[in-house]
Design a protein around this motif. Sequence first.
Motif: not given
Lengths: 292, 288
Positions: A17-25, A27-28, A31, B122, B126, B129, B133-134, B137, B141, B156, B160-161
């Motif tokens: 969840v972190a890699v697919m949602t929080q990290v991209p956010f 990065l947003t 950016y 947490w 999520t 969100l 937001a995603v 990036p 990618w 993927m 994640g969502f």
Amino acid sequence: MKKKNDWPFILPAIFVVAVMTQVPFLLTVVYSTLRWNLARPDMPIVFSGIDNYLFFLKIPDFTVVPEFYSIVLQTIIVTVVALVICTVIGFLFSILLDHPIPGVNIARTLIMGPFFVMSTVTGVIWKTTILNTTFGWYGVLAKSIGLAPVDLLSYYPLPVIIFLFCWQWIPFFVLIILAGLQGISGELVDSMRIDGLNWWQSTFRVKLPLIMNHIRVAVMLGLVFIVKEFGLILVTTAGGPGTRSYTLPYQVYMQIFSASNVGRAGALATMTVVLTLLAVNFVSKSMKKNNL
Amino acid sequence: MRANQTLSLQRTAQIKKVIKMVALTVTIYTLAILYFSPILYMLISGFKTEYQAVSPSFVFTPTFETYKSVLSDPSLYGYLGNSIFQVLASSVLCLLLGLPAAFALAFGNFRKKGTRDKIYMWFLTTILLPPVAVLIPLYTWFHAWQLNTTPLGLLMAYVGFHVPIVVWMLYSFFADVPTEIMEASEMDGCTRFQQMMHIAVPLVRTGIISACLLVAVFIWNEFFLGFNLTGNDTATLPVYMSRFREQQGMFIAQLSASSTIAILPAIVVGWMTQKSLVKGLTLGAVKG
């Protein structure tokens, strides 16, 4: 016994969840501080501070409303009006569907239908089979009573979009509010009858406060879902005419796909997220306060 | 005399009740059918020829011709296959990740007291969100590594969502399982994993099935990421349906038949899961 460590159960989920949602956010957000255009690989990607935000936020001329502000306003109008209508109609539908008429489950199931329809189908079906001025029901019925049908999607883009959002999301409100109504104990309903409360009193003075929590849940989730709605706008009005039915997510999409501007799209997306979370927080807090 | 009066009073009360019931029934059914009518008309129009579909009506001789032509379009199967892959693969992955997480959140021990609540919150935030937001990036990618030519990239993103939704729903089902059962099995020497597989999972079987089906419906209908992160070979059904947007009232029969194929699975599954959907949504949220 207590020393068992349960992290292995939970870490994979947190990681994905972190890699697919929080990290991209995150990065947003990064950016959003860069000058970066995908269509111009010759230009270097450089840090530009808050330039991307200023591009949207600055007001060069106080007599015209800058595009960004009118898009924010449109997003707020669409969301707020749709949520109010969904809540009111959803509540009324739920009151009706709470009656034990024969086969009430069939009626409930029919009303649930639109919620499970994908938004692009909702859009194209309403656009072609109903709202079309030549072949749709609206056009044919209007002509049969001697009216000249106007193209609703170009004349009233926002009301039509709000209407379609409501059609899709009222079922969701009914689902949750009806569950709240059915959770009210039969004894309470009986005692209200014995005390001689009329329909109005029992519905709005007793039942409504009891299911406030359910309404809050419906409004919060509805808010999150409606703000991000994109497909319906794309297939019905494509944001038009002009930018009159743009909402923030649609504008982010246009920035990245038409303008290829990663930095500006990032700034817009960040502001969208912040506004959404602020709104959710506000709704949650204010409805809790009213309830207590 | 008085007995007669009360009798007639009772009778009028009864008659009133019946009239009220009939009026309610008629109102509710009229409303429900009207509300459903756009879908109903779509379901029906798929059985028309294009010529019959030009003028709106409910009366016609049904034919399978339109379905035959829609089903003989090979591109439909590409989209259909992609959608089925995304739905199956992400439901399974979401469950594999979400089930242990929800289990540990419900029954697990962490060193600090508040950790469990914090992680649960947490996951909940999520859910709030928005996907914009995603998007950027992920888009860059996907652009750089050609991920939009394989379905794995979108998969993927979907996992994640939707893991948080699975965690949220399953947690509300696990919360109903009495902790005594868990403690007893711990005394008997069950490992955590055994507890989960042999005790907790069978007790919340309906919850697991409905969480999976809910995620399946969401992903089947998901458009924003599916539209922006796929190429021609990896696009899903909602993207296919969005291509009908330029038709200006033409090919209504074809549109209706394709739409029916696209929405029927979600509607049927959705109808089956609505009860546990309510439970998951309200229980989790009314408390928090």
